[in-house]
Design a protein around this motif. Structure first.
Motif, PDB file in Angstrom:
ATOM      1  N   ARG A 330      -3.181  -6.363  -7.706  1.00  0.00           N
ATOM      2  CA  ARG A 330      -4.136  -7.471  -7.842  1.00  0.00           C
ATOM      3  C   ARG A 330      -3.402  -8.773  -8.119  1.00  0.00           C
ATOM      4  O   ARG A 330      -2.314  -8.789  -8.692  1.00  0.00           O
ATOM      5  CB  ARG A 330      -5.122  -7.202  -8.981  1.00  0.00           C
ATOM      6  CG  ARG A 330      -5.935  -5.919  -8.836  1.00  0.00           C
ATOM      7  CD  ARG A 330      -6.986  -5.828  -9.926  1.00  0.00           C
ATOM      8  NE  ARG A 330      -7.658  -4.532  -9.946  1.00  0.00           N
ATOM      9  CZ  ARG A 330      -8.638  -4.211 -10.782  1.00  0.00           C
ATOM     10  NH1 ARG A 330      -9.057  -5.109 -11.679  1.00  0.00           N
ATOM     11  NH2 ARG A 330      -9.202  -3.013 -10.739  1.00  0.00           N
ATOM     12  N   GLY A 331      -4.032  -9.847  -7.744  1.00  0.00           N
ATOM     13  CA  GLY A 331      -3.535 -11.165  -8.102  1.00  0.00           C
ATOM     14  C   GLY A 331      -3.893 -11.474  -9.550  1.00  0.00           C
ATOM     15  O   GLY A 331      -4.639 -10.736 -10.200  1.00  0.00           O
ATOM     16  N   GLU A 335      -8.252 -10.331  -8.026  1.00  0.00           N
ATOM     17  CA  GLU A 335      -8.606  -9.894  -6.678  1.00  0.00           C
ATOM     18  C   GLU A 335      -7.584  -8.893  -6.144  1.00  0.00           C
ATOM     19  O   GLU A 335      -6.385  -9.086  -6.304  1.00  0.00           O
ATOM     20  CB  GLU A 335      -8.667 -11.113  -5.736  1.00  0.00           C
ATOM     21  CG  GLU A 335      -9.870 -12.020  -5.988  1.00  0.00           C
ATOM     22  CD  GLU A 335     -11.187 -11.328  -5.701  1.00  0.00           C
ATOM     23  OE1 GLU A 335     -11.297 -10.709  -4.626  1.00  0.00           O
ATOM     24  OE2 GLU A 335     -12.088 -11.382  -6.569  1.00  0.00           O
ATOM     25  N   LYS A 337      -5.148  -7.179  -3.668  1.00  0.00           N
ATOM     26  CA  LYS A 337      -4.335  -7.722  -2.588  1.00  0.00           C
ATOM     27  C   LYS A 337      -4.188  -6.718  -1.447  1.00  0.00           C
ATOM     28  O   LYS A 337      -4.436  -5.519  -1.609  1.00  0.00           O
ATOM     29  CB  LYS A 337      -2.950  -8.124  -3.115  1.00  0.00           C
ATOM     30  CG  LYS A 337      -2.970  -9.345  -4.028  1.00  0.00           C
ATOM     31  CD  LYS A 337      -1.578  -9.710  -4.481  1.00  0.00           C
ATOM     32  CE  LYS A 337      -1.537 -11.091  -5.105  1.00  0.00           C
ATOM     33  NZ  LYS A 337      -1.660 -12.171  -4.129  1.00  0.00           N
ATOM     34  N   GLU A 338      -3.745  -7.205  -0.321  1.00  0.00           N
ATOM     35  CA  GLU A 338      -3.513  -6.361   0.843  1.00  0.00           C
ATOM     36  C   GLU A 338      -2.266  -5.497   0.633  1.00  0.00           C
ATOM     37  O   GLU A 338      -1.396  -5.817  -0.184  1.00  0.00           O
ATOM     38  CB  GLU A 338      -3.319  -7.231   2.093  1.00  0.00           C
ATOM     39  CG  GLU A 338      -4.539  -8.076   2.465  1.00  0.00           C
ATOM     40  CD  GLU A 338      -5.703  -7.235   2.924  1.00  0.00           C
ATOM     41  OE1 GLU A 338      -5.456  -6.181   3.553  1.00  0.00           O
ATOM     42  OE2 GLU A 338      -6.863  -7.607   2.630  1.00  0.00           O
ATOM     43  N   GLU A 341       1.641  -6.602  -0.314  1.00  0.00           N
ATOM     44  CA  GLU A 341       1.732  -7.854  -1.055  1.00  0.00           C
ATOM     45  C   GLU A 341       2.184  -7.602  -2.495  1.00  0.00           C
ATOM     46  O   GLU A 341       1.902  -6.557  -3.084  1.00  0.00           O
ATOM     47  CB  GLU A 341       0.380  -8.570  -1.060  1.00  0.00           C
ATOM     48  CG  GLU A 341      -0.014  -9.178   0.268  1.00  0.00           C
ATOM     49  CD  GLU A 341      -1.236 -10.076   0.109  1.00  0.00           C
ATOM     50  OE1 GLU A 341      -1.054 -11.302  -0.026  1.00  0.00           O
ATOM     51  OE2 GLU A 341      -2.358  -9.549   0.117  1.00  0.00           O
ATOM     52  N   GLY A 343       2.087  -8.241  -6.508  1.00  0.00           N
ATOM     53  CA  GLY A 343       1.062  -8.602  -7.479  1.00  0.00           C
ATOM     54  C   GLY A 343       1.137  -7.729  -8.708  1.00  0.00           C
ATOM     55  O   GLY A 343       2.086  -6.968  -8.897  1.00  0.00           O
ATOM     56  N   SER A 379       5.970  -4.692  -6.141  1.00  0.00           N
ATOM     57  CA  SER A 379       5.662  -4.565  -4.718  1.00  0.00           C
ATOM     58  C   SER A 379       5.831  -3.096  -4.367  1.00  0.00           C
ATOM     59  O   SER A 379       6.661  -2.397  -4.960  1.00  0.00           O
ATOM     60  CB  SER A 379       6.584  -5.439  -3.866  1.00  0.00           C
ATOM     61  OG  SER A 379       7.918  -4.967  -3.931  1.00  0.00           O
TER      62      SER A 379
END
Length: 497
Positions: A330-331, A335, A337-338, A341, A343, A379
């Motif tokens: 998540r950010g 949210e 993340k894909e 990504e 986060g 990551s």
């Protein structure tokens, strides 16, 4: 038949009385001897008023008595609270206040260090390191749920200690999944139990995991002196070493100095701190095998991810996340993340605790709809291997011990003339990191670095004392005025290269 859901039941099931179980002081103790010690301690606890749901704090080095006392406590439906004997009496009194135990058991060799615990509101009882509890008196306290096996203190990212309630199910689920993932582990392992037991890596992975799966273990009261640890590895035939990178660095240096090599060792697992890949080949030279790096958190009981084998490991990663755990990236806004990504890692599953002990405010921040915010920026590649990019928090790890900057900053800021203080970690080849401080002084103040370091020595354990303190005009800050610790840390470490 279903497997028992409590640690002590699982342990009792896998051992026969005559099985060698613990190497201690040069000799093997049998399972029957350990269980007899546990049963004797259980009767003493019960006779002294220990109740289901009571919490028992222990300030003991690694030893057979600690494991026996833990089993005894669990058989009575209680909770074990491993404390840090090196933290000093003031910190111990603070921990007593936080966890409200019915009593504190102190290992006999440490007894003299805690004479000031006479101020403690609960009884302080001495215990031999390899004999049953001899006398006990507990006080009435509010009781906890009997499924909580352990309480561990952790500073995390908030600066004030949080207490993590780890259940029997948390431990059993995590250890089952970890053993399933690490294919290098064999049936006849001998684990080294030398990590501090007030951390989950030491207590659960080095101490409890071998008991659960019929692995023998060699117990030493402490890692230092390192020469003693190396001789114990050799004498007991240790096959599996779980250690933090700093310990591995010390062992490698001492082994090369002493000309020692270890033919029995076939597994080395590193956790508790970021592993420097340049150490890998040196470890292989001494122990005959390289490292499997893993990653965990107290709130995850503790293993979250680990490299499965020497054939499939990816050096520089901590391996895939254990089966049985769900995860999201998540950010900072929360949210999801894909894939691919970077986060913040969030996890959920049976090995993840559900809250902090008596701390609903912080629990609500970190535990959301069953998900736990690890606070670590990661990551994850296409094969599921995790790379730790940074600590979202700013913990400094000195020789495997956690140092939270805010605690040191509070001491520095209490010195007359200090307006503001920031502490960050500087990379160090032996201890991993060392604390270094920056202070802003009041305009009329005249304070030297030596004065501040001396002041810290009087208020902090030695490993938390900054080795260097620099006076500055201001700190790097963002647009909101928040200090950019990472900038200070990066500049400090860039200057040391």
């Amino acid at each position: 038949m279903e497997e028992p859901f409590r640690i002590e039941d699982r342990v009792s099931e896998v051992w026969r009385d005559g099985d060698p179980i613990l190497w201690w002081n040069g000799e093997w103790m049998t399972a029957g001897m350990l269980f007899d010690m546990a049963e004797d301690s259980k009767m003493v606890l019960y006779g002294g008023g220990f109740r289901r749901g009571d919490r028992l704090m222990v300030l003991m080095p690694n030893c057979p008595a600690l494991l026996a006392l833990s089993i005894a406590c669990w058989r009575l439906g209680g909770t074990v609270v491993p404390g840090n004997p090196q933290a000093g009496p003031e910190a111990v009194l603070s921990s007593i206040d936080a966890v409200d135990p019915c009593a504190v058991v102190v290992g006999a060799p440490l007894e003299g260090s805690f004479t000031s615990l006479s101020e403690s509101p609960v009884p302080v009882i001495s215990m031999s390191l390899d004999a049953p509890l001899n006398g006990f008196r507990g006080v009435d306290t509010s009781i906890s749920e009997d499924h909580i096996a352990l309480l561990f203190s952790t500073s995390g990212t908030t600066g004030r200690p949080k207490v993590v309630p780890v259940s029997h199910e948390n431990v059993l689920s995590d250890m089952d999944q970890a053993l399933k993932q690490v294919s290098e582990i064999s049936d006849d392992e001998v684990f080294l139990n030398v990590l501090p037991n007030f951390h989950t890596l030491g207590f659960i992975v080095s101490g409890i995991l071998p008991l659960l799966f019929h692995f023998r273990q060699a117990i030493l009261p402490s890692f230092m002196p390192v020469d003693r640890t190396l001789r114990a590895i050799e004498a007991s035939g240790v096959t599996a070493i779980v250690a933090v990178p700093t310990m591995l660095r010390f062992m490698v240096a001492a082994s090369l100095r002493m000309g020692m090599r270890f033919s029995s060792v076939r597994l080395v697992i590193s956790g508790g701190d970021r592993f420097s890949v340049d150490l890998d080949s040196r470890i292989e030279k001494v122990f005959g095998v390289p490292v499997l790096e893993g990653y965990g958190l107290t709130e995850c009981s503790p293993i979250l991810a680990v490299n499965p084998s020497y054939q499939t490991r990816k050096l520089g990663t901590v391996g895939p996340i254990l089966d049985g755990l769900e995860w999201q990236i998540r950010g900072l806004d929360g949210e999801v993340k894909e894939d691919g990504e970077e986060g913040v890692l969030w996890v959920k599953g049976p090995s993840v605790v559900s809250r902090y002990f008596r701390n609903p405010e912080v629990s609500a921040e970190k535990f959301v709809d069953g998900w736990f915010n690890t606070g670590d920026v990661v990551s994850i590649d296409g094969d599921g291997y995790v790379s730790i990019m940074d600590r979202a928090g700013d913990m400094i790890i000195v020789g495997g011990f956690n140092v939270h900057p805010q605690e040191v900053e509070a001491v520095l800021s209490s010195y007359p003339g200090v307006k503001e203080a920031v502490v960050v970690g500087k990379e160090n080849s032996f201890s991993g990191q060392i604390p270094c401080g920056y202070v802003i002084l009041d305009p009329s103040a005249s304070v030297t670095s030596a004065e501040l370091i001396s002041y810290c020595k009087g208020h902090l354990p030695h490993y938390k004392v900054p080795r260097k303190i620099e006076t500055v005009e201001d700190f790097p800050r963002n647009s909101l005025g928040k200090v950019l610790r990472r900038v200070l840390r990066d500049n400090l470490n860039r200057g040391s290269r």
